[in-house]
Enzyme design. Sequence first.
Site, PDB file in Angstrom:
ATOM      1  N   HIS A 151      20.771  41.727  83.503  1.00  0.00           N
ATOM      2  CA  HIS A 151      19.893  41.580  82.347  1.00  0.00           C
ATOM      3  C   HIS A 151      18.544  42.205  82.658  1.00  0.00           C
ATOM      4  O   HIS A 151      18.301  42.646  83.786  1.00  0.00           O
ATOM      5  CB  HIS A 151      19.781  40.118  81.908  1.00  0.00           C
ATOM      6  N   HIS A 189      15.300  41.188  82.759  1.00  0.00           N
ATOM      7  CA  HIS A 189      14.099  40.488  83.213  1.00  0.00           C
ATOM      8  C   HIS A 189      13.567  41.217  84.442  1.00  0.00           C
ATOM      9  O   HIS A 189      14.339  41.760  85.242  1.00  0.00           O
ATOM     10  CB  HIS A 189      14.422  39.026  83.551  1.00  0.00           C
ATOM     11  N   ASP A 243      12.423  40.476  87.334  1.00  0.00           N
ATOM     12  CA  ASP A 243      12.895  40.185  88.698  1.00  0.00           C
ATOM     13  C   ASP A 243      14.303  40.712  88.944  1.00  0.00           C
ATOM     14  O   ASP A 243      14.797  40.678  90.069  1.00  0.00           O
ATOM     15  CB  ASP A 243      12.806  38.678  89.032  1.00  0.00           C
ATOM     16  N   HIS A 244      14.924  41.289  87.905  1.00  0.00           N
ATOM     17  CA  HIS A 244      16.286  41.834  88.055  1.00  0.00           C
ATOM     18  C   HIS A 244      16.365  43.350  87.889  1.00  0.00           C
ATOM     19  O   HIS A 244      17.349  43.952  88.298  1.00  0.00           O
ATOM     20  CB  HIS A 244      17.240  41.140  87.082  1.00  0.00           C
ATOM     21  N   HIS A 265      21.416  32.918  78.559  1.00  0.00           N
ATOM     22  CA  HIS A 265      20.175  32.955  79.339  1.00  0.00           C
ATOM     23  C   HIS A 265      18.984  33.362  78.479  1.00  0.00           C
ATOM     24  O   HIS A 265      17.883  32.861  78.653  1.00  0.00           O
ATOM     25  CB  HIS A 265      20.340  33.921  80.518  1.00  0.00           C
TER      26      HIS A 265
HETATM   27 ZN   LIG Z   1      15.876  35.794  87.475  1.00  0.00          ZN
HETATM   28 ZN   LIG Z   2      16.385  36.051  83.899  1.00  0.00          ZN
END
Ligand SMILES: [Zn+2]
Ligand SMILES: [Zn+2]
Length: 250
Positions: free
Chosen positions: A66, A68, A70-71, A149
């Site tokens: 996904h 976000h 941090d990804h 999520h």
């Molecule tokens: Zn995360």
């Molecule tokens: Zn996330």
Amino acid sequence: MLSTMNMKLHILGCGDAFGSGGRNQSGYLVEAREKLFLLDCGPTTLLALKRAGFDPRRLDAILLSHLHGDHFGGIAFFFIEYLYLRPRVDPLVIAGPPGTEAKVRALFQVMYGGGSENKAIPPTRFVILQPDEPTDLNGITVAPFRVPHQSDAISLGLKVSYDGKQILFTGDSLWTESFVEHARGVDLFLCECSFFREQPGMHVNYQTLTTNRDRLHCKQLVLTHLGEEMLLHRNELAGVIAEDGMVIEI
Ligand SMILES: [Zn+2]
Ligand SMILES: [Zn+2]
């Protein structure tokens, strides 16, 4: 013919968005026969990949669960690596949920773009992963499925098959029954477990996971994406808990 090398998963980052416990953000390197690919690419992924001794040019693909930060926020650093330090010949495959190409390009412009012209990115082939549409990425099969999520965008769980092995990765997600179904028979289930008892936001907590543990018929289960509350209970946790630098044979 038997493989000459077992598949390995290198945990480059098993932390959450906040760097809890000083852990790197999401990045999991799959080292397989003739292929090297990432599951997620948080901001700390390039440095962790180098620390693990890999040449970034060897990377075939980045699979994103996904969008976000941090990804996927680490992709800009791979781009400048390929533009200025180690040019790559073959395009990097970046596969992710709808919106991936626009977000990755926008990220790169914000971080390294200058004037009015869009700054060119290194050779890249973007692939859209749609829920429930298995996709072949140069021999790596990815079966994505939607997970709970985000309400405003698609988050994916990824079931990855290569060289006779299967990895299930939750990305970030609230617990969902589809994990039980998809985990059946996989060699490794990499399951996010952000919280121990608390339930802020759409993430798995340890209590729910423990309740369902016997229903997960996978060969190995590894918990990851650990938040502060989870780390406070580190000594009470059963099973395999991810650590940065850990290498798991699959
Ligand atoms: Zn995360
Ligand atoms: Zn996330």
